[in-house]
Design an enzyme around this catalytic site. Sequence first.
Site, PDB file in Angstrom:
ATOM      1  CG  HIS A  74      -3.607   8.968  -0.397  1.00 56.06           C
ATOM      2  ND1 HIS A  74      -4.377   9.675   0.515  1.00 56.06           N
ATOM      3  CD2 HIS A  74      -4.329   7.879  -0.728  1.00 56.06           C
ATOM      4  CE1 HIS A  74      -5.509   9.035   0.717  1.00 56.06           C
ATOM      5  NE2 HIS A  74      -5.505   7.936  -0.016  1.00 56.06           N
ATOM      6  CG  ASP A 110      -2.780   6.957  -3.901  1.00 58.56           C
ATOM      7  OD1 ASP A 110      -3.883   6.410  -3.931  1.00 58.56           O
ATOM      8  OD2 ASP A 110      -1.898   6.711  -3.039  1.00 58.56           O
ATOM      9  CG  HIS A 170      -1.966   0.975   1.280  1.00 55.92           C
ATOM     10  ND1 HIS A 170      -2.640   1.300   2.444  1.00 55.92           N
ATOM     11  CD2 HIS A 170      -2.508   1.767   0.320  1.00 55.92           C
ATOM     12  CE1 HIS A 170      -3.540   2.220   2.194  1.00 55.92           C
ATOM     13  NE2 HIS A 170      -3.483   2.529   0.913  1.00 55.92           N
TER      14      HIS A 170
END
Length: 205
Positions: A49, A36, A7
């Site tokens: 992000h 992201d 992640h």
Amino acid sequence: MLPIIGHRGRRRVAAENTIRSFEAAANWGADGVEFDVRRTRDDELVVVHDATVDRTTTGDGRVDRLSLAEIQSLTTGDGETVPTLEQSLSAIGETALEIWIDLKDPDLVDDVVSAVTRHGLAERSVVFAGQKFADDIPRRAHDAGIRAGITIGPALAGRYGPADPFAVIETLDADALLVTAEAVTDALLREAIDGDVHTGLLVDC
């Protein structure tokens, strides 16, 4: 074996969404990384992000109101800079990692698809919009040989309701699913295998 997807890289040992974080995930043994993408004021794509740089860098302000030069003049807590999408793909391309790209604005899809294709990474990439899924993302990704995915979690609330993720995948003509450790079940994995849905396990590593 379910692919383990770091992640935002390996953010437990390096600043999230940085080159160091992606390299740390590869060295740790992750099968892939999720990160992201947002657009800057001057139309560059950066890997970050939040809508602002406040939490993750030494600066403040909205990503879409800052230039690339302004953003890259900032540093993270461990001295890294916010990478561009191009820099991230170049670094990850030197590894065997899968690439799961969360589009913070679905309008990014064509630029992201173009960048992934230029780097020759289409076959090991997945694009998805975890918060603002657009129905035409799968078609635009598939045209370039890139998988399109969804996530299990808040992205399935609202428009699609508390739906069966595989029903959503079928409706959207997607072909990949990113699932957290809290949401994964044996039944889900069996259905993913039966439906030939490429599935990754998102972990904080």
